[in-house]
Scaffold this motif. Structure first.
Motif, short mmCIF file in Angstrom:
data_model
loop_
_atom_site.label_atom_id
_atom_site.label_comp_id
_atom_site.label_asym_id
_atom_site.label_seq_id
_atom_site.Cartn_x
_atom_site.Cartn_y
_atom_site.Cartn_z
N ALA A 36 103.81 -13.50 -24.19
CA ALA A 36 104.62 -11.63 -24.47
C ALA A 36 104.55 -11.41 -22.93
O ALA A 36 105.14 -10.26 -22.79
N MET A 37 103.65 -12.07 -21.84
CA MET A 37 104.13 -11.41 -20.44
C MET A 37 104.72 -11.56 -20.00
O MET A 37 106.00 -10.52 -19.73
N GLU A 38 106.39 -12.84 -20.26
CA GLU A 38 107.99 -12.64 -20.36
C GLU A 38 108.64 -11.82 -20.74
O GLU A 38 109.28 -11.56 -20.06
N PHE A 39 108.31 -11.97 -22.15
CA PHE A 39 108.82 -9.83 -23.05
C PHE A 39 109.26 -9.00 -22.09
O PHE A 39 109.99 -8.23 -22.30
N LYS A 40 107.62 -9.01 -22.02
CA LYS A 40 106.90 -7.70 -21.00
C LYS A 40 108.48 -7.77 -19.39
O LYS A 40 108.67 -6.52 -19.58
N ARG A 41 107.93 -8.92 -18.76
CA ARG A 41 108.48 -9.23 -17.40
C ARG A 41 110.51 -8.88 -17.99
O ARG A 41 110.96 -8.00 -17.22
N LEU A 42 110.65 -9.20 -18.44
CA LEU A 42 112.19 -8.93 -19.48
C LEU A 42 112.74 -6.97 -19.53
O LEU A 42 113.98 -6.91 -19.93
N GLY A 43 111.45 -6.35 -19.97
CA GLY A 43 111.68 -4.73 -20.28
C GLY A 43 111.13 -4.81 -21.49
O GLY A 43 111.53 -3.23 -21.83
N ALA A 44 110.58 -5.63 -21.96
CA ALA A 44 110.33 -5.14 -23.54
C ALA A 44 108.56 -4.19 -23.77
O ALA A 44 108.01 -4.56 -22.61
N THR A 45 109.12 -3.01 -24.67
CA THR A 45 107.83 -2.42 -24.08
C THR A 45 106.75 -2.19 -25.97
O THR A 45 105.41 -1.71 -26.24
N HIS A 46 107.68 -3.52 -26.86
CA HIS A 46 106.43 -3.24 -28.33
C HIS A 46 106.90 -4.77 -28.45
O HIS A 46 107.69 -5.62 -27.58
#
Length: 159
Positions: A36-46
């Motif tokens: 999840a942290m990697e998804f956020k780092r890649l720009g995910a907001t949801h």
């Protein structure tokens, strides 16, 4: 278009099932929070989270992990799997989860659905999932031929 990356969770790990078969499970990462942290780092907001264990057992064995993902990432989090009653819905929403996904049948629990329709506090943070545009059914049975949008209003009056 908003794309939600997804993490399926089983036994506290990020996994994938092959064609929904629990016997053909691949562990992609033992730490779903790191994913999840990697998804956020890649720009995910949801993010879309599925408690596969919960879906199978009808419980919430990964509740603490799911809420930790929301708290540590700050992402808009929706969760599905094991959510079968108002208490569980309220527990997730009270813990900060933004949306709960309900994918179980409507017909066996008309009072639950009636309360969902009537409770203004949770009208928007829940969603009905239907892969076939008909109501989902218990494993091993064919889904009923009713469409969710035609059956749900009837539940509103059923209490």
């Amino acid at each position: 278009m908003l794309i939600y990356p997804a993490i399926d969770i089983y036994d506290g790990q990020a996994v994938r099932l092959y064609k929904g078969d629990y016997q053909q499970m691949t562990v992609y990462n033992p730490d779903p929070l790191a994913v999840a942290m990697e998804f956020k780092r890649l720009g995910a907001t949801h993010i879309h989270l599925v408690d596969l264990e919960g879906a199978k057992l009808g419980t919430t064995p990964n509740f603490d992990l799911v809420t930790a993902i929301q708290k540590h990432t700050g992402l808009f989090c929706e969760i599905g799997g094991g959510i079968r009653d108002m208490e569980t819905i309220g527990r997730y929403l009270d813990a900060g989860i933004d949306r709960v996904i309900l994918a179980r049948p409507l017909s066996p629990q008309p009072a639950l659905w009636s309360r969902l329709w009537q409770n203004t506090a949770i009208k928007s943070p829940w969603a009905l999932i239907s892969r076939t545009a008909s109501l989902p059914s218990r494993a091993g049975r064919r889904p009923p031929r009713k469409r969710p949008w035609t059956s749900a209003p009837k539940c509103r009056k059923s209490e």
